[in-house]
Design an enzyme around this catalytic site. Structure first.
Site, PDB file in Angstrom:
ATOM      1  N   SER A   1       0.840  -1.203   0.000  1.00 56.96           N
ATOM      2  CA  SER A   1       0.000   0.000   0.000  1.00 56.96           C
ATOM      3  C   SER A   1       0.872   1.248   0.000  1.00 56.96           C
ATOM      4  O   SER A   1       1.993   1.248   0.542  1.00 56.96           O
ATOM      5  CB  SER A   1      -0.889   0.018   1.233  1.00 56.96           C
ATOM      6  OG  SER A   1      -1.708  -1.129   1.246  1.00 56.96           O
TER       7      SER A   1
HETATM    8  C1  SAM Z   1      -2.919  -4.365  -0.561  1.00 51.46           C
HETATM    9  S1  SAM Z   1      -2.257  -5.943  -0.285  1.00 51.46           S
HETATM   10  C2  SAM Z   1      -1.628  -5.888   1.354  1.00 51.46           C
HETATM   11  C3  SAM Z   1      -0.634  -4.810   1.600  1.00 51.46           C
HETATM   12  C4  SAM Z   1       0.110  -4.915   2.885  1.00 51.46           C
HETATM   13  N1  SAM Z   1      -0.752  -4.855   4.045  1.00 51.46           N
HETATM   14  C5  SAM Z   1       1.122  -3.792   2.927  1.00 51.46           C
HETATM   15  O1  SAM Z   1       0.860  -2.818   3.610  1.00 51.46           O
HETATM   16  O2  SAM Z   1       2.135  -3.854   2.240  1.00 51.46           O
HETATM   17  C6  SAM Z   1      -3.704  -6.951  -0.071  1.00 51.46           C
HETATM   18  C7  SAM Z   1      -3.417  -8.392   0.223  1.00 51.46           C
HETATM   19  O3  SAM Z   1      -4.617  -9.020   0.646  1.00 51.46           O
HETATM   20  C8  SAM Z   1      -4.519 -10.390   0.290  1.00 51.46           C
HETATM   21  N2  SAM Z   1      -5.861 -10.996   0.361  1.00 51.46           N
HETATM   22  C9  SAM Z   1      -6.886 -10.918  -0.522  1.00 51.46           C
HETATM   23  N3  SAM Z   1      -7.951 -11.629  -0.085  1.00 51.46           N
HETATM   24  C10 SAM Z   1      -7.596 -12.167   1.114  1.00 51.46           C
HETATM   25  C11 SAM Z   1      -8.255 -13.002   2.066  1.00 51.46           C
HETATM   26  N4  SAM Z   1      -9.494 -13.427   1.875  1.00 51.46           N
HETATM   27  N5  SAM Z   1      -7.569 -13.356   3.165  1.00 51.46           N
HETATM   28  C12 SAM Z   1      -6.303 -12.944   3.383  1.00 51.46           C
HETATM   29  N6  SAM Z   1      -5.629 -12.146   2.518  1.00 51.46           N
HETATM   30  C13 SAM Z   1      -6.262 -11.756   1.406  1.00 51.46           C
HETATM   31  C14 SAM Z   1      -3.907 -10.345  -1.104  1.00 51.46           C
HETATM   32  O4  SAM Z   1      -3.281 -11.581  -1.417  1.00 51.46           O
HETATM   33  C15 SAM Z   1      -2.923  -9.180  -0.969  1.00 51.46           C
HETATM   34  O5  SAM Z   1      -1.633  -9.640  -0.708  1.00 51.46           O
END
Ligand code: SAM
Length: 390
Positions: free
Chosen positions: A64
């Site tokens: 993000s």
């Molecule tokens: C925007 S990224 C995370 C960024 C991270 N928090 C950072 O600050 O760098 C969103 C993440 O959510 C994960 N994701 C999507 N659906 C999910 C679920 N149902 N459970 C867990 N993770 C999930 C995706 O694989 C992705 O890696």
């Protein structure tokens, strides 16, 4: 990066960044978590480096933008000793959380994609955050093993809020999550109040990748003209051919003399107050008489009439950075739709400027138990989301 962020926060309409969050941003090396991008990109203030894509190139994970991370960390109000769950991993944000909760705190981060959680684990170890727990799994069910949490920070766009998130909070715990509310994106901080969640005063516009797994929800747009014009969030049936004709026909303009402030708050106000509402996406200048200027490139809330007529919000400059709201009316009953829209805008103009109060109640809660000042209730499989203004 932090100096730039602090300098730009006002220009970007960001809430102030706390000294605690600014301090940890200066401490954790962001580039360690995205070795594939240049140092310049790693430390850009409003860039979300992609870290994972599907076979056809769709981004499913990105780190993000630090602007968004800072804002959400402040919404979460983290303090020493807290137990925190982060949903959606990358490593960097979990390291920031770990610094904020200190040695007495506990941080768990979960991602559904094993490649993402593997790299988060690797980079957290490299940067010295071995205590952060990394879990691979579907966050639809939270992470029961380490619950309850004082804070849950969701970094993926939820459509519905799974019951496990509320259940795994401590009695007065806080959840910070991006949401979609009739096509409008808001990142909301909620306090747990018994079986429901009540928003804190600030929520903000953000953009996140959508949730995968059991809670995935494909938002279906209505194609009005190929890939060029689409409607999102329409709840009633739409006569697509009539709407297309209306949009290509002449338009009438209305300028009710209302100044334009807080456009993203006005989106949510319109979504809650207007009936027959939708978000209109128009690619470029495909409409001869269509919404031109910046509106053509951004989704805009519209009010429909049932014969395919439509009223579209627009704006014009009054100089000195001030804008006036206008409404364009298309189609035979466009003027009626415009009048409905103007009523919503006048009510906006009269209200005291306070933010929406958003409450999330379990599905099945009877109407009689919902707040009496509700403007709209959005029903989803797990929840009833109430939009109200104080
Ligand atoms: C925007 S990224 C995370 C960024 C991270 N928090 C950072 O600050 O760098 C969103 C993440 O959510 C994960 N994701 C999507 N659906 C999910 C679920 N149902 N459970 C867990 N993770 C999930 C995706 O694989 C992705 O890696």
């Amino acid at each position: 990066m932090v100096d730039t962020l602090l300098r730009l926060q006002e220009e970007w309409g960001m809430p102030p960044i706390s000294a605690e969050v600014a301090d940890v941003l200066r401490k954790v090396p962001r580039h360690v978590f995205v070795p594939e991008v240049s140092l310049e990109d790693a430390y850009a203030t409003d860039y979300a480096p992609p870290v994972q894509r599907t076979g056809d190139g769709l981004i499913t994970s990105s780190m993000s933008a630090v602007r968004v991370q800072a804002m959400m960390l402040d919404q979460a109000g983290l303090g020493p000793g807290m137990r925190v769950l982060e949903i959606g991993s990358g490593g960097y944000n979990a390291a920031l959380i770990s610094e904020l909760v200190g040695v007495g705190g506990e941080v768990t981060t979960i991602d559904i994609d094993p490649e993402v959680s593997d790299r988060a684990r690797r980079y957290l170890d490299e940067a010295g955050y071995k205590d952060v727990r990394v879990v691979t799994g579907d966050a639809e069910y939270g992470v029961e093993a380490f619950a309850p949490y004082d804070r849950i920070i969701v970094t993926v766009r939820a459509w519905d809020l799974p019951p496990a998130w509320t259940a795994q909070l401590t009695d007065h715990g806080r959840l910070v999550t991006p949401m979609r509310l009739r096509g409008v994106s808001r990142t909301v901080g909620f306090d747990r109040v018994g079986d429901h969640l009540a928003s804190r005063p600030d929520h903000h516009l953000t953009v996140f990748v959508p949730m995968q797994g059991a809670g995935a929800h494909e938002e279906r747009g209505i194609a009005v003209q190929g890939d060029d014009i689409a409607l999102y969030g329409a709840e009633e049936p739409v006569d697509v051919a009539a709407l297309r004709n209306s949009l290509h026909g002449p338009r009438k303009e209305f300028w009710p003399g209302i100044e334009f402030t807080y456009p993203d708050r006005l989106h949510l106000w319109t979504a809650a107050h207007a009936d027959r509402y939708a978000m209109l996406h128009v690619a470029g200048d495909v409409l001869e008489h269509g919404p031109s200027g910046p509106l053509a490139r951004q989704p805009v809330p519209v009010v429909l009439a049932d014969d395919g007529s439509v009223a579209v919000r627009t704006k014009r400059s009054l100089g000195d950075g001030r804008f006036e709201i206008g409404v364009f009316a298309y189609g035979p009953r466009g003027q009626d739709a415009a009048q409905n829209y103007i009523d919503v805008l006048r009510a906006w103009d009269r209200h005291d400027g306070s933010m929406a109060r958003i409450e999330v109640w379990p599905s099945g809660t009877p109407d009689a138990d919902l707040p009496t000042n509700r403007v709209r209730v959005l029903d989803k499989p797990h929840t009833r989301t109430v939009l109200a203004w104080p």
